[in-house]
Design a protein around this motif. Sequence first.
Motif, PDB file in Angstrom:
ATOM      1  N   ILE A 213      -2.244 -31.466   4.692  1.00  0.00           N
ATOM      2  CA  ILE A 213      -1.465 -30.888   3.607  1.00  0.00           C
ATOM      3  C   ILE A 213      -2.401 -29.993   2.806  1.00  0.00           C
TER       4      ILE A 213
ATOM      5  N   SER B 273       1.282 -30.842  -9.794  1.00  0.00           N
ATOM      6  CA  SER B 273       1.518 -29.417 -10.036  1.00  0.00           C
ATOM      7  C   SER B 273       2.022 -29.178 -11.455  1.00  0.00           C
TER       8      SER B 273
ATOM      9  N   TYR C 288      -3.215 -27.614  -0.526  1.00  0.00           N
ATOM     10  CA  TYR C 288      -2.825 -27.492  -1.937  1.00  0.00           C
ATOM     11  C   TYR C 288      -3.688 -26.411  -2.569  1.00  0.00           C
TER      12      TYR C 288
ATOM     13  N   VAL D 124       2.075 -25.714  -2.087  1.00  0.00           N
ATOM     14  CA  VAL D 124       1.835 -26.849  -1.194  1.00  0.00           C
ATOM     15  C   VAL D 124       2.407 -26.496   0.173  1.00  0.00           C
TER      16      VAL D 124
ATOM     17  N   THR E 174       1.021 -23.095  -8.313  1.00  0.00           N
ATOM     18  CA  THR E 174       0.422 -23.835  -7.204  1.00  0.00           C
ATOM     19  C   THR E 174       1.319 -23.701  -5.978  1.00  0.00           C
TER      20      THR E 174
ATOM     21  N   GLU F 164       4.131 -36.170  -1.230  1.00  0.00           N
ATOM     22  CA  GLU F 164       4.975 -35.074  -1.714  1.00  0.00           C
ATOM     23  C   GLU F 164       5.354 -35.247  -3.182  1.00  0.00           C
TER      24      GLU F 164
ATOM     25  N   LEU G 219       2.166 -34.948  -5.515  1.00  0.00           N
ATOM     26  CA  LEU G 219       1.691 -33.566  -5.629  1.00  0.00           C
ATOM     27  C   LEU G 219       2.607 -32.738  -6.524  1.00  0.00           C
TER      28      LEU G 219
END
Length: 268
Positions: free
Chosen positions: A196, A82, A198, A96, A94, A75, A78
């Motif tokens: 996950i 981003s 993205y 997620v 973006t 988390e 990412l």
Amino acid sequence: TMKSVSANSASIITLSLKDGIDYEQTMSKLQQEVQRSARELPENAQAPEVKKLDLAFPLVSYMFTGDDKALVAMETSLASLSDDIQSIEGVAGTTVKGFTEKQLMITRDPEKLGENRLQPFDVLSVLQQANQPLSLGTHYDGKERVVLTVKQDEGIEKLKQLQIGDAAVPLAKLADIGEVAKEAKDIVTFDGQSAISYTIFLQPAQDIPSMDKKIDKKMEQYIKNLPKEITAHTYESQADNVNSIFNSLYISLLIAVIAVLVVTTAGL
């Protein structure tokens, strides 16, 4: 559909039009209605504006699968990714999905409220004020008038210190405050595994192949540094779709050229 969001010194109304609706005619009617309603606003209110929002479209989507603990640990990385991706000109944003969202839960204690001669509204009023930025007024920079605000501190510890009522009783003495998991709206899976997702979105009128090259470099570096427990999958790529279309066109053109040569040779 219509959505309305209001905060300190500002309100935003978003309208989504159905397919087939005359956009120009609808915008004209909206402008008229907004101008008419502006007469009912306070004298010091800024003139309302009507603007069209350009919708972004997805360029590429990735799926990350692997060990559950390793996925949860992604988390933070990412979020940093981003920020890096969104610094590229032409990237709209973006998204997620797959992480468990959390929310603050404040459970008031009726007995403690009664002991301090407080009502539930006293707590609610302080929470609403704490959730709004402090307004410093407006500033005109020669082009537009902007609202100046100061963002207040956030977090559970700040909430616990909020003072309720004339006796300034800390909220922590009147309620239990903690984080709880939100009910999952989007359960993401890939090949039967928890995942996950993205997705990277582009602004309108962008060159898909060139944007894909810029973004792919950053994604390759990110994926290279992932722990071995995580596997990255390219779920959908507009660049691959575009390249596939052009490859099909080239093949069709080549077949047509060969057919012409065969016919010409046979004719000779």
